[in-house]
Every structure is written in C-alpha cells, then in structure tokens.
Write an enzyme that holds these catalytic residues in place. Structure first.
Site, mmCIF file in Angstrom:
data_model
loop_
_atom_site.group_PDB
_atom_site.id
_atom_site.type_symbol
_atom_site.label_atom_id
_atom_site.label_comp_id
_atom_site.label_asym_id
_atom_site.label_seq_id
_atom_site.Cartn_x
_atom_site.Cartn_y
_atom_site.Cartn_z
ATOM 1 N N SER A 62 33.736 54.220 34.429
ATOM 2 C CA SER A 62 32.328 54.585 34.264
ATOM 3 C C SER A 62 31.483 54.269 35.491
ATOM 4 C CB SER A 62 31.740 53.871 33.038
ATOM 5 O OG SER A 62 31.786 52.463 33.213
ATOM 6 N N SER A 84 44.202 45.028 41.968
ATOM 7 C CA SER A 84 44.229 43.579 42.123
ATOM 8 C C SER A 84 42.998 43.180 42.945
ATOM 9 C CB SER A 84 45.543 43.149 42.781
ATOM 10 O OG SER A 84 45.590 41.755 42.961
ATOM 11 N N TYR A 126 39.134 33.911 37.263
ATOM 12 C CA TYR A 126 39.258 35.283 37.738
ATOM 13 C C TYR A 126 40.398 35.395 38.758
ATOM 14 C CZ TYR A 126 38.180 39.739 39.929
ATOM 15 O OH TYR A 126 38.270 41.019 40.430
ATOM 16 N N LYS A 138 44.065 37.592 38.672
ATOM 17 C CA LYS A 138 44.558 38.514 39.698
ATOM 18 C C LYS A 138 45.892 38.036 40.281
ATOM 19 C CE LYS A 138 41.337 41.548 39.353
ATOM 20 N NZ LYS A 138 41.654 42.886 38.791
#
Length: 271
Positions: free
Chosen positions: A14, A132, A146, A150
C-alpha cells in the site's frame, strides 16, 4: 484470467517499498497482485490488483494465495515485504510486544512462504524475495527486536534456499539501508518505558529521524527487487543501493573492534 505472463504477489504494497516494488514489477511485465490490511483504502497503482491480507493470520494468508492461484493459475514471484518497526531499549518492551513484531516480520514471511511453495514446486520454478535490511547483519541499539527479526529472516532465507533450489525455486534477500518511507514514524513504541533509558532513547530517535530524512528513495529498493525477480542467475543477497552496498562491505572487512566503535559513534552512545 489464466495468463502466460509471470505473476508476482507483493505483500505490504500500500505504501513505501512495497508500493514502489509492485509498480516496478508491473512495468517489468509482471501481472502483479499487491496486498494491504485494508485494500479498499489503497490509492490505485497502475497494473496492480489489490487484495486484503493479514500476514499474521493463517486463514487470511491461505485465502489470498488461493485467490491469486484461482485468478492466474500460477505465482512466479512472492515478495515478502510486509513488516512493522519497533523502537526503544530491549528491556522496555513486553514479551507480548516482541512477539507481535516477530509474528509479522518473521512468522508472516514463513506463513506466506509455506503457502506458495507447493505451487512453485509443482510448476517447477519460482522466486521468493524477502525484504530484509542492513539491520539483518549489523546491530541496532534501541531497535534490538526489529534487528533480531531481520537477522532471523536472513538465516531462514539462506537455509531455505538450499532446500528448494533443486526444485527450481530460489529464496533471495533484498537488503535496503535507511529508506525514506515514513517507516520510523509508524514504528511500535515500547509499552514499558523506563526512565533509565529515556535520554538515550530520545537521542537515538533523533539520530534515526535524521537518517530517514536523508534515506534512499523506495524506487532504489524496488530496482533491487526487480533484479532479484528477473536476473537469469540470481544472487542470494541484493544490496539495495550504494549505501547498503558500502555498509555490507564494511561489515565484512572492518575489524570487529573498529566496527563496534563506529556503531556506538553513529548512535551517540557513551563509552
């Protein structure tokens, strides 16, 4: 609507990187389906159909992949781009909040991958491209969860690529540096903030805001995604832009002590 054109499914399309990737793949000749948690509210993108998708929901994932197969009879490329950011010291977030990040960033990728793999194996080919980050191979103080998500995607992708290569399927990584998408503004804030971390958290927020303001254009990452989708002999990892490439090289060649010092200097950490 069966087609001889290659078909790409892009999650989190989006806005930002996902939107740029969906448009770039359409321009490269793909039939593209983009997804969003609320597809009805998405501004249209030329050449892209949109579907609702919650990557944290098993039923939603199955329904979306099933719909794409019903429409086109194939999925040639899956771009796992949907994700969520998180900020704050690792001690400041509840386990429930940490699990939420992993449910989207890691298990969302795993859900989507498990849903498309049977189709790709049956058709004898396909590519799964996982967005990634440079934070998949360097540390990120005050973004530990976070960064951990990854790092997990890096290990999952490289391992899975070895498993499915003999079936004509590749699992590839695109590693952006800081990208100007507004991602940081939507990052999950810690739900258990502690005064002991408040000052440094504020400094880190400033550092990241400055970095994002000067970040790469999402089109830079989209270009790397199209390369991963179309290269005749794909690479396992695609650095998205010169900045990401430089950081990847530095991580490999700079001595650990010197690299550690630079991380602390960049993040304005004491000591």
């Amino acid at each position: 609507m069966k087609t001889d054109q290659p078909v790409a499914l892009v999650t989190g399309a989006s806005s930002g990187i996902g939107r740029a990737a969906a448009l770039a793949l359409a321009q490269a000749g793909f039939q593209v389906v983009g997804t969003s948690r609320n597809a009805a509210g998405v501004t249209p993108v030329d050449g892209v159909r949109f579907l609702d998708l919650d990557v944290a929901g098993d039923a939603s994932v199955a329904a979306t992949v099933g719909q794409v197969i019903e429409w086109f009879g194939r999925i040639d490329v899956l771009v796992n781009n949907a994700g969520i950011g998180s900020a704050g010291a690792a001690e400041e977030s509840s386990l429930a909040q940490d699990q939420r990040v992993f449910d989207i960033n890691v298990f969302g990728v795993i859900r989507m991958t498990k849903a498309v793999l049977p189709h790709m194996r049956a058709q004898g080919g396909g590519r799964i491209i996982n967005t990634s980050s440079i934070l998949g191979f360097i540390p990120a103080p005050y973004m530990a969860v976070y960064a951990a998500s990854k790092h997990a995607i890096e290990g999952y992708s490289e391992s899975l690529d070895h498993e499915v290569r003999e079936h004509g399927v590749r699992v590839l990584l695109v590693e952006p540096a800081v990208t100007n998408t507004g991602f940081e503004a939507n990052a999950m804030q810690p739900d258990r903030p502690l005064p002991v971390y408040a000052e440094q958290r504020h400094i880190t927020d400033q550092v990241m805001a400055e970095a994002f303001k000067d970040g790469d254009d999402p089109a830079t990452v989209a270009k790397a995604i199209v390369a991963a989708a179309t290269d005749p002999k794909p690479k396992l990892r695609y650095a998205a832009g010169p900045r990401a490439g430089r950081i990847s090289t530095l991580r490999r060649v700079v001595p650990a002590r010197a690299f550690d010092k630079q991380i602390r200097k960049f993040n304005r950490l004491a000591g």
